[in-house]
Design an enzyme around this catalytic site. Structure first.
Site, short mmCIF file in Angstrom:
data_model
loop_
_atom_site.label_atom_id
_atom_site.label_comp_id
_atom_site.label_asym_id
_atom_site.label_seq_id
_atom_site.Cartn_x
_atom_site.Cartn_y
_atom_site.Cartn_z
N TYR A 1 -17.65 22.86 31.41
CA TYR A 1 -17.99 22.61 29.97
C TYR A 1 -19.50 22.92 29.98
CZ TYR A 1 -19.37 19.15 26.43
OH TYR A 1 -19.72 18.48 25.25
N LYS B 1 -20.65 25.63 26.76
CA LYS B 1 -21.84 25.17 26.22
C LYS B 1 -22.80 26.13 26.24
CE LYS B 1 -19.62 21.90 24.08
NZ LYS B 1 -19.23 21.81 22.55
P1 NAP Z 1 -13.82 13.96 20.11
O1 NAP Z 1 -14.14 12.76 19.34
O2 NAP Z 1 -12.82 14.01 21.23
O3 NAP Z 1 -13.36 14.98 19.01
C1 NAP Z 1 -12.88 16.37 19.29
C2 NAP Z 1 -12.49 17.07 17.90
O4 NAP Z 1 -11.91 18.25 18.46
C3 NAP Z 1 -11.16 16.16 17.69
O5 NAP Z 1 -11.20 16.38 16.12
C4 NAP Z 1 -10.02 17.27 18.04
O6 NAP Z 1 -8.69 17.32 17.04
C5 NAP Z 1 -10.65 18.66 17.92
N1 NAP Z 1 -10.16 19.76 18.67
C6 NAP Z 1 -9.90 19.51 20.04
N2 NAP Z 1 -9.18 20.90 20.24
C7 NAP Z 1 -8.87 21.30 19.12
C8 NAP Z 1 -8.44 22.80 18.91
N3 NAP Z 1 -7.86 23.46 19.88
N4 NAP Z 1 -8.53 23.08 17.69
C9 NAP Z 1 -8.80 22.32 16.55
N5 NAP Z 1 -9.61 21.15 16.88
C10 NAP Z 1 -9.44 20.64 18.13
O7 NAP Z 1 -15.03 14.70 20.58
P2 NAP Z 1 -16.69 14.50 19.93
O8 NAP Z 1 -17.62 13.77 21.03
O9 NAP Z 1 -16.67 14.05 18.71
O10 NAP Z 1 -17.00 15.97 20.33
C11 NAP Z 1 -17.29 16.92 19.12
C12 NAP Z 1 -18.26 18.18 19.59
O11 NAP Z 1 -19.44 17.25 20.10
C13 NAP Z 1 -17.66 18.78 20.77
O12 NAP Z 1 -17.77 20.19 20.75
C14 NAP Z 1 -18.40 18.26 22.11
O13 NAP Z 1 -18.43 18.88 23.22
C15 NAP Z 1 -19.74 17.96 21.59
N6 NAP Z 1 -20.47 17.16 22.24
C16 NAP Z 1 -20.26 15.80 22.19
C17 NAP Z 1 -20.94 14.92 22.94
C18 NAP Z 1 -20.72 13.36 22.98
O14 NAP Z 1 -21.44 12.73 23.69
N7 NAP Z 1 -19.84 12.90 22.45
C19 NAP Z 1 -22.08 15.45 23.56
C20 NAP Z 1 -22.27 16.81 23.61
C21 NAP Z 1 -21.84 17.42 22.80
P3 NAP Z 1 -7.26 17.24 17.64
O15 NAP Z 1 -7.17 15.96 18.51
O16 NAP Z 1 -6.68 16.98 16.46
O17 NAP Z 1 -7.33 18.44 18.33
#
Ligand code: NAP
Length: 248
Positions: free
Chosen positions: A155, A159
């Site tokens: 990861y 990033k």
């Molecule tokens: P999440 O709730 O698990 O959402 C992830 C999203 O990505 C879902 O809508 C999923 O949709 C989609 N996705 C996964 N694989 C995909 C693919 N191959 N094609 C298209 N869509 C895809 O996670 P989140 O926390 O909101 O994360 C969003 C972003 O923020 C990510 O890049 C994550 O690394 C980043 N981030 C999150 C955090 C945190 O603490 N939450 C911290 C730092 C960075 P499907 O289920 O339909 O595939």
């Protein structure tokens, strides 16, 4: 309206941070294309929330790790709405494990979904933006890509890769008035962080000067700023939204 007449694609907008970004852009008047890979109900719920707030959105299913699927996503924006102004590469996953136990496919999956997907969507999207000599790209990174996290070599690499990718692309496309930036969240409560052990959630607070996790809407606010018309002199930057976890 801040994003009136703008057409935006948000990848991975079926829940979590992506949904908050889609709602933020739609609230500012953008037409938002809500992308997802598997979670059709979640994507429909994002559209419903936007429509309930009198915004405009449509859904487009595409696994953005696949170049031709990403091309179809961008083609949909351009054929249905005439252009692409804003691209937010948000789709992402974690597959945490210490390196000695990490299966090779978990390395590959994380790199494909978190990094290659941004290459795919930008490769397709930049062409559309260049034609209009306008564009705003934001890639969703993570503080893990800056400081590194144990158990997250895959990861953190993905990033960190996004930062180098974004800066290289920012230089490539600047002459066409296209900006490329990274928003790097810290801890945000979503499905991605839901399964973290309680003791890790608890101990994380000690490393956050503001003493709390962020909200998806706070990440969306930062994205909204960077994709606004008035942010046209900001490119190649990383904006941390992390309560002060990483200060560099
Ligand atoms: P999440 O709730 O698990 O959402 C992830 C999203 O990505 C879902 O809508 C999923 O949709 C989609 N996705 C996964 N694989 C995909 C693919 N191959 N094609 C298209 N869509 C895809 O996670 P989140 O926390 O909101 O994360 C969003 C972003 O923020 C990510 O890049 C994550 O690394 C980043 N981030 C999150 C955090 C945190 O603490 N939450 C911290 C730092 C960075 P499907 O289920 O339909 O595939």
């Amino acid at each position: 309206m801040k994003f009136a007449d703008r057409v935006a694609v948000v990848t991975g907008a079926s829940r979590g941070i992506g949904r908050a970004i889609a709602e933020e852009l739609a609230a500012g008047g953008a037409v938002v294309i809500v992308n997802y890979a598997r979670d059709a109900d979640g994507a429909a719920a994002t559209v419903e929330a936007i429509e309930n707030a009198e915004g405009y959105a449509s859904v487009f299913q595409a696994d953005v790790t696949d170049l031709s699927a990403a091309e179809n996503l961008i083609k949909y924006a351009v054929t249905e709405h005439g252009k692409l102004d804003i691209l937010v590469n948000n789709a992402g996953i974690t597959r945490d494990q210490v390196i000695m136990l990490m299966p090779e496919e978990d390395w590959d999956d994380v790199l494909r979904i978190n990094l290659k997907s941004a290459f795919n969507c930008c490769k397709a999207g930049v062409r559309a933006m260049m034609r209009k000599r306008y564009g705003r790209i934001v890639n969703i990174g993570s503080v893990a890509g800056i400081s590194g996290n144990p158990g997250q070599t895959n990861y953190s690499a993905s990033k960190a890769g996004l930062i180098g990718f974004s800066r290289a692309l920012a230089r490539e496309v600047a002459s066409r008035k296209i900006t490329v930036n990274v928003v790097a969240p810290g801890f945000v409560p979503t499905a991605l962080t839901n399964d973290l052990p309680e003791e890790i959630k608890e101990s994380s607070l000690a490393g956050i000067p503001l003493g709390r996790w962020g909200d998806p809407t706070e990440v969306a606010t930062a994205v909204g700023f960077l994709v606004g018309e008035k942010a046209g002199y900001i490119t190649g930057q990383v904006l941390n939204v992390d309560g002060g976890m990483v200060m560099a």
